[in-house]
Design an enzyme around this catalytic site. Sequence first.
Site, PDB file in Angstrom:
ATOM      1  N   LYS A   4      -3.871   9.129  -4.193  1.00 56.72           N
ATOM      2  CA  LYS A   4      -4.470  10.373  -4.333  1.00 56.72           C
ATOM      3  C   LYS A   4      -6.185  10.298  -4.179  1.00 56.72           C
ATOM      4  O   LYS A   4      -6.400  11.656  -3.782  1.00 56.72           O
ATOM      5  CB  LYS A   4      -4.277  10.818  -5.994  1.00 56.72           C
ATOM      6  CG  LYS A   4      -2.774  11.221  -6.371  1.00 56.72           C
ATOM      7  CD  LYS A   4      -2.492  12.732  -5.759  1.00 56.72           C
ATOM      8  CE  LYS A   4      -1.264  12.945  -6.142  1.00 56.72           C
ATOM      9  NZ  LYS A   4      -0.905  14.454  -5.815  1.00 56.72           N
TER      10      LYS A   4
ATOM     11  N   SER B 245       3.284   4.417  -3.736  1.00 53.76           N
ATOM     12  CA  SER B 245       2.374   5.414  -3.971  1.00 53.76           C
ATOM     13  C   SER B 245       1.340   5.074  -4.967  1.00 53.76           C
ATOM     14  O   SER B 245       0.295   5.777  -5.046  1.00 53.76           O
ATOM     15  CB  SER B 245       2.944   6.696  -3.832  1.00 53.76           C
ATOM     16  OG  SER B 245       3.778   6.599  -5.061  1.00 53.76           O
TER      17      SER B 245
END
Length: 508
Positions: free
Chosen positions: A53, A307
């Site tokens: 992110k 991720s």
Amino acid sequence: MNIDHTYIKKILQARVYDVAIKTRLDYAAGLSSRFNNHIWIKREDMQPVFSFKIRGAYNKMASLPKIALARGVIAASAGNHAQGVALSAAQLGIPALIVMPKTTPEIKVAAVKRRGAEVILHGTTYDDASHYAQQLVKQQGLIYIHPYDDIDVIAGQGTIGMEILQQHSNELDAIFVPVGGGGLIAGIAIYIKYLRPEIKVIGVEPHDAPSLQAALVAGERVNLEQVGIFADGVAVRQVGELPFEIARHHVDEVLLVNTDEICAAIKDIFDDTRTITEPAGALALAGLKQYIVRENCEGRHLVTIASGANMNFDRLGYVAERTEIGEQREALMAVTISECPGSFRHFCHTLGQHTITEFNYRYAYAKEAHVFVGLRLTEGFAEKERLISKLRDKGYAVVDMTDNEMAKAHIRHMVGGHPPHLLDEHLYRFEFPERPGALLHFLTKMGQRWNISLFHYRNHGSAYGRVLVGIQIPHEQLDEFQHFLDTLNYPYWNEINNPAYRLFLNFF
């Protein structure tokens, strides 16, 4: 200018490396050997905030004029995006305000505060936090940093696709990408398909949060009534507008995986890297494994995105518990045996060399005993089916509980709860917000109208607690109780017909 060219230019010019790193593409030797394919893991868990992110958040903020940033930025997030915005703001020397749901685990709230951001806890869901953040945008003139529905955020995430092609310039068959709001898969897909259109880009979502798959099937974005919260990093009710438009042209397909498969993938990544990812971080690998089984392929070159690794420690017990089923190494069954001396020994003899992983039982009836059994598997679920057939041939009544969510989350820990006599009992499974006052709110709303006859709660370190409740409700009050459920606004499931309830908790 063609929209693809616009995104490609933005990806190439993205300023993510002011704060992010070019993460490794690790060859997963153990997985590759086990599945007879060549599997690589893109290690976004190694970023400074332990997730990808940071790329999109910083790229968006760095692209804004300094005068616009002076008053500060605001974001709504339950974790990873919040940390990305907070670190980016610290790097740029600007104030940041993060609105987080009250259900956010303290470890994530503390991580954001350590980055220097101000945190406001509001509401119980991401949507609550987002709506409040939008109000503050208007009141204070702050710039809202969207977690996925923004061209610069998408471009920042797209640098992952650029790195993959730089690090693996040879044959590559498919890239598996976790999907929440869609910013990550949009950025990767548009870059990969522009340069290497033969490479498949495959999205992976939890089966109980299929925002992108549902949109692709409908041909338009849909708003899911409810989403599962185990993989909280991708628990999004509606895929982003920009990501959806990109995905419908550049994503090859979307796979759905269940909680057990995600837990097994967390263990797989740990075995190859000694890193514990969060559920959303292992989501793509769960889809990759499903794809290999479906296609029965060998020798393919496949990449999965790890991720994020913002895992709460107290969730590990739950993950370990579900991993064995996710790897098809354990089966759960309800078996009826005779209530007499030696019946358990005879049952074990029938099982042969199969290892019993658990055996839960309590006396209830003079002639029959219902036992909850866990069995070790060495040949996957095909072995389970053969074993069930064998038991039934020997005269045992067997109910397969391996895919029964209530049985796995609650019943296996509660066996032996038959009451001698109980009228009008109804059974519901709830997801309570994990915050002070949630149970009190439930009891206050219910008042003294109905008696609670059963209550079981398990905390798995997530934003919601899993609760099983038995309530005595006279038939003439069922409409009134349904109104109570509708106004309570907690996700719930009626489990009165669940075979696990009838066998282990109900009165016959």
